[in-house]
Design a protein around this motif. Structure first.
Motif, short mmCIF file in Angstrom:
data_model
loop_
_atom_site.label_atom_id
_atom_site.label_comp_id
_atom_site.label_asym_id
_atom_site.label_seq_id
_atom_site.Cartn_x
_atom_site.Cartn_y
_atom_site.Cartn_z
N ARG A 69 27.45 -28.95 54.68
CA ARG A 69 26.40 -28.41 55.54
C ARG A 69 25.04 -28.69 54.91
O ARG A 69 24.91 -28.75 53.70
CB ARG A 69 26.51 -26.89 55.69
CG ARG A 69 27.80 -26.36 56.27
CD ARG A 69 27.79 -26.48 57.79
NE ARG A 69 29.00 -25.94 58.37
CZ ARG A 69 30.13 -26.61 58.55
NH1 ARG A 69 30.22 -27.86 58.16
NH2 ARG A 69 31.19 -26.06 59.09
N ALA A 70 24.05 -28.78 55.75
CA ALA A 70 22.67 -28.87 55.27
C ALA A 70 22.18 -27.45 55.01
O ALA A 70 22.42 -26.54 55.80
CB ALA A 70 21.79 -29.56 56.29
N VAL A 71 21.50 -27.26 53.90
CA VAL A 71 20.92 -25.97 53.54
C VAL A 71 19.41 -26.16 53.47
O VAL A 71 18.92 -27.04 52.78
CB VAL A 71 21.46 -25.49 52.17
CG1 VAL A 71 20.72 -24.24 51.70
CG2 VAL A 71 22.95 -25.25 52.24
N VAL A 72 18.69 -25.34 54.21
CA VAL A 72 17.23 -25.43 54.18
C VAL A 72 16.74 -24.76 52.90
O VAL A 72 17.05 -23.60 52.63
CB VAL A 72 16.59 -24.76 55.42
CG1 VAL A 72 15.08 -24.78 55.31
CG2 VAL A 72 17.05 -25.45 56.69
N ALA A 73 16.00 -25.52 52.13
CA ALA A 73 15.45 -25.03 50.87
C ALA A 73 13.97 -25.35 50.87
O ALA A 73 13.58 -26.51 50.80
CB ALA A 73 16.13 -25.70 49.69
N GLU A 77 15.83 -30.15 53.58
CA GLU A 77 17.26 -29.84 53.67
C GLU A 77 18.00 -30.48 52.51
O GLU A 77 17.73 -31.63 52.17
CB GLU A 77 17.83 -30.36 55.00
CG GLU A 77 17.36 -29.57 56.20
CD GLU A 77 18.07 -29.99 57.48
OE1 GLU A 77 18.76 -31.04 57.49
OE2 GLU A 77 17.94 -29.25 58.46
N LEU A 78 18.89 -29.72 51.93
CA LEU A 78 19.74 -30.21 50.85
C LEU A 78 21.18 -30.22 51.36
O LEU A 78 21.61 -29.27 52.01
CB LEU A 78 19.64 -29.31 49.62
CG LEU A 78 18.24 -29.11 49.04
CD1 LEU A 78 18.27 -28.07 47.94
CD2 LEU A 78 17.70 -30.42 48.52
N TYR A 105 14.80 -24.89 44.41
CA TYR A 105 15.79 -24.13 43.66
C TYR A 105 15.60 -22.63 43.85
O TYR A 105 16.56 -21.87 44.01
CB TYR A 105 15.73 -24.46 42.16
CG TYR A 105 16.07 -25.90 41.85
CD1 TYR A 105 17.27 -26.47 42.26
CD2 TYR A 105 15.19 -26.70 41.15
CE1 TYR A 105 17.58 -27.78 41.97
CE2 TYR A 105 15.48 -28.03 40.85
CZ TYR A 105 16.68 -28.56 41.27
OH TYR A 105 16.99 -29.86 40.99
N LEU A 106 14.36 -22.19 43.86
CA LEU A 106 14.10 -20.76 44.07
C LEU A 106 14.52 -20.31 45.46
O LEU A 106 15.07 -19.23 45.63
CB LEU A 106 12.62 -20.45 43.83
CG LEU A 106 12.15 -20.60 42.39
CD1 LEU A 106 10.63 -20.43 42.30
CD2 LEU A 106 12.85 -19.60 41.48
N ALA A 107 14.28 -21.15 46.47
CA ALA A 107 14.69 -20.81 47.84
C ALA A 107 16.21 -20.68 47.93
O ALA A 107 16.72 -19.76 48.57
CB ALA A 107 14.16 -21.86 48.82
N VAL A 108 16.94 -21.61 47.30
CA VAL A 108 18.40 -21.54 47.30
C VAL A 108 18.87 -20.29 46.56
O VAL A 108 19.75 -19.56 47.02
CB VAL A 108 19.02 -22.82 46.68
CG1 VAL A 108 20.52 -22.65 46.47
CG2 VAL A 108 18.74 -24.03 47.57
N ALA A 109 18.26 -20.01 45.41
CA ALA A 109 18.66 -18.83 44.62
C ALA A 109 18.35 -17.53 45.35
O ALA A 109 19.10 -16.55 45.22
CB ALA A 109 17.96 -18.85 43.26
N ASP A 110 17.27 -17.49 46.13
CA ASP A 110 16.96 -16.29 46.91
C ASP A 110 17.99 -16.04 48.01
O ASP A 110 18.29 -14.91 48.34
CB ASP A 110 15.58 -16.41 47.56
CG ASP A 110 14.45 -16.11 46.59
OD1 ASP A 110 14.71 -15.52 45.52
OD2 ASP A 110 13.29 -16.46 46.91
N ARG A 111 18.51 -17.11 48.56
CA ARG A 111 19.43 -16.99 49.69
C ARG A 111 20.87 -16.75 49.26
O ARG A 111 21.63 -16.07 49.95
CB ARG A 111 19.34 -18.26 50.53
CG ARG A 111 20.20 -18.23 51.75
CD ARG A 111 19.90 -19.39 52.67
NE ARG A 111 20.92 -19.50 53.68
CZ ARG A 111 21.12 -20.58 54.40
NH1 ARG A 111 20.36 -21.64 54.21
NH2 ARG A 111 22.08 -20.62 55.29
N PHE A 112 21.29 -17.35 48.15
CA PHE A 112 22.69 -17.28 47.72
C PHE A 112 22.81 -16.64 46.35
O PHE A 112 22.27 -17.16 45.37
CB PHE A 112 23.30 -18.69 47.67
CG PHE A 112 23.33 -19.39 48.99
CD1 PHE A 112 24.31 -19.09 49.92
CD2 PHE A 112 22.36 -20.33 49.30
CE1 PHE A 112 24.32 -19.74 51.16
CE2 PHE A 112 22.37 -20.98 50.53
CZ PHE A 112 23.35 -20.69 51.46
#
Length: 147
Positions: A69-73, A77-78, A105-112
């Protein structure tokens, strides 16, 4: 600069940065990367480093291709190998060798709360981009859990 052989070449850039920008020192008196893991660890200190084949005993099920899946960061998109409830699974190449930034990286860490990173190559095999992102690693898989 880490390599004094080239420091003089970068001095004009350093002067321009100091003249035209507000420089904010974010270093502190303690380098927490050098400290041993305390018993009450939190954040990335809670992470595990399972080797290939150890994922299932660690409570992880390797992703199937259909789970990609694409993850919005931040503003991009990653490509994640899997997104499951409270964790995301990335391949090293997708997360560390692309055009990612600290804000991504911070956006991904905030979400997951849990981020799984697999297919981490030996340092000698990684690209210079990945080396700049994470200058120290030694294991083929890593899991980071934030508190």
């Amino acid at each position: 600069m880490p390599d004094p052989l080239y420091h003089h070449l970068f001095e004009p850039t350093i002067r321009l940065i100091e003249e035209r920008m507000d420089v904010l020192d974010v270093s502190g008196p303690v380098d927490f990367r050098q400290q041993s893991r305390p018993d009450d660890a939190h954040g990335f200190a809670l992470g595990a480093r399972p080797h290939p084949g150890d994922e299932t005993p660690a409570g992880l099920t390797p992703p199937r291709r259909s789970e990609a899946r694409a993850v919005v960061a931040h503003h991009r998109e990653l490509l994640a190998r899997a997104v499951r409830d409270d964790h995301v699974w990335f391949g090293f190449k997708e997360l560390c060798e692309g055009g990612t930034s600290v804000t991504d990286y911070l956006a991904v860490a905030d979400r997951f709360p849990t981020i799984v990173l697999d297919a981490v190559p030996p340092r000698a095999d990684a690209s210079p981009t990945a080396d700049a992102v994470s200058p120290t690693w030694s294991t083929p898989a890593a899991t980071a859990t934030s508190a």
